[in-house]
Design an enzyme around this catalytic site. Structure first.
Site, PDB file in Angstrom:
ATOM      1  N   HIS A   1      -2.340   7.299   7.589  1.00 27.87           N
ATOM      2  CA  HIS A   1      -1.435   8.073   6.651  1.00 27.87           C
ATOM      3  C   HIS A   1      -1.926   9.350   6.479  1.00 27.87           C
ATOM      4  CE1 HIS A   1       2.615   6.119   6.330  1.00 27.87           C
ATOM      5  NE2 HIS A   1       2.029   4.865   5.856  1.00 27.87           N
TER       6      HIS A   1
ATOM      7  N   GLY B   1       0.925  -1.360  -0.114  1.00 31.24           N
ATOM      8  CA  GLY B   1       0.045  -0.031  -0.093  1.00 31.24           C
ATOM      9  C   GLY B   1       0.773   1.333   0.039  1.00 31.24           C
TER      10      GLY B   1
ATOM     11  N   HIS C   1      -3.725   0.935   8.058  1.00 32.88           N
ATOM     12  CA  HIS C   1      -2.614   1.857   7.810  1.00 32.88           C
ATOM     13  C   HIS C   1      -2.689   2.837   7.066  1.00 32.88           C
ATOM     14  CE1 HIS C   1       1.982   1.113   7.658  1.00 32.88           C
ATOM     15  NE2 HIS C   1       1.873   1.865   6.774  1.00 32.88           N
ATOM     16  N   GLU C   2      -3.033   2.782   5.716  1.00 33.50           N
ATOM     17  CA  GLU C   2      -3.039   3.727   4.973  1.00 33.50           C
ATOM     18  C   GLU C   2      -4.137   4.772   5.114  1.00 33.50           C
ATOM     19  OE1 GLU C   2      -0.837   3.537   2.657  1.00 33.50           O
ATOM     20  OE2 GLU C   2      -0.519   1.231   3.131  1.00 33.50           O
TER      21      GLU C   2
ATOM     22  N   CYS D   1       6.501  -0.379   6.736  1.00 33.60           N
ATOM     23  CA  CYS D   1       6.004   1.046   6.084  1.00 33.60           C
ATOM     24  C   CYS D   1       7.168   1.287   4.880  1.00 33.60           C
ATOM     25  CB  CYS D   1       5.668   1.795   6.980  1.00 33.60           C
ATOM     26  SG  CYS D   1       5.005   3.447   6.217  1.00 33.60           S
ATOM     27  N   LEU D   2       6.858   1.633   3.615  1.00 38.32           N
ATOM     28  CA  LEU D   2       7.792   1.959   2.819  1.00 38.32           C
ATOM     29  C   LEU D   2       8.434   3.211   3.229  1.00 38.32           C
ATOM     30  CD1 LEU D   2       5.715   1.332  -0.450  1.00 38.32           C
ATOM     31  CD2 LEU D   2       7.767  -0.020   0.303  1.00 38.32           C
TER      32      LEU D   2
ATOM     33  N   GLN E   1       2.860   9.883   1.596  1.00 36.67           N
ATOM     34  CA  GLN E   1       4.061   9.216   1.257  1.00 36.67           C
ATOM     35  C   GLN E   1       5.018   9.705   0.002  1.00 36.67           C
ATOM     36  OE1 GLN E   1       2.370   5.186   2.282  1.00 36.67           O
ATOM     37  NE2 GLN E   1       4.423   4.998   3.187  1.00 36.67           N
TER      38      GLN E   1
END
Ligand code: ZN
Length: 158
Positions: A134, A46, A130-131, A88-89, A51
């Site tokens: 953000h 995701g 999670h997304e 997480c990226l 991000q």
């Protein structure tokens, strides 16, 4: 399409609340395409617009069933519980144990600004949570039980 630079934890853009999208302009279309490409390049499940430095409410997710695009997503139902590893990226090479609902229903808009509702369990439920977080300037590290640990780069990140 183009790869975008993934902002890393510590970048102020990841702590801000994102604005709703009113209309899918060509610029938003391009953002979405770039996010999907950037997510795949990073082997992520995701990616949220902040991000890549854009404070707009859009996320892309792929848990292995093809890309999902969620504009202005909102969690409207959740139940159950799962505890598992999350990464997480924006914090590569790290993971931590996070407890999430095991079932999540989201309401969002697709690329044509049609309202959609999607349900997910397990990894998809985790990715929705999670997304969406953000988009409100939060990261999973705030919810980790215990300490973050090091992981191999191949592990799934979001
Ligand atoms: Zn993330």
């Amino acid at each position: 399409m183009a790869l975008r630079t993934i902002r890393q934890m510590g970048d102020a853009v990841l702590t801000k609340k994102c604005r709703e999208i009113k209309e899918v302009t060509p610029r938003i279309e391009e953002l979405i395409d770039d996010m999907i490409e950037t997510m795949y390049e990073g082997n992520g499940v995701g990616l949220a617009a902040p991000q890549v430095g854009v404070l707009k409410r859009v996320v892309t997710i792929d848990v292995g069933d093809g890309p999902l695009v969620l504009i202005n997503p909102e969690i409207i139902e959740s139940s159950g519980e799962q505890t598992g590893s999350e990464g997480c990226l924006s914090l590569p090479g790290k993971a931590g144990e996070v407890t999430r609902p095991n079932y999540v229903k989201v309401r969002a808009y697709d690329r044509r600004m049609q309202q959609i509702e999607l349900e997910g369990t397990e990894l998809l439920a985790r990715a929705f949570c999670h997304e969406v977080e953000h988009l409100d300037g939060h990261m999973y590290v705030e919810k980790v039980n215990g300490e973050l640990y090091d992981v191999e780069n191949e592990e799934e990140e979001a």
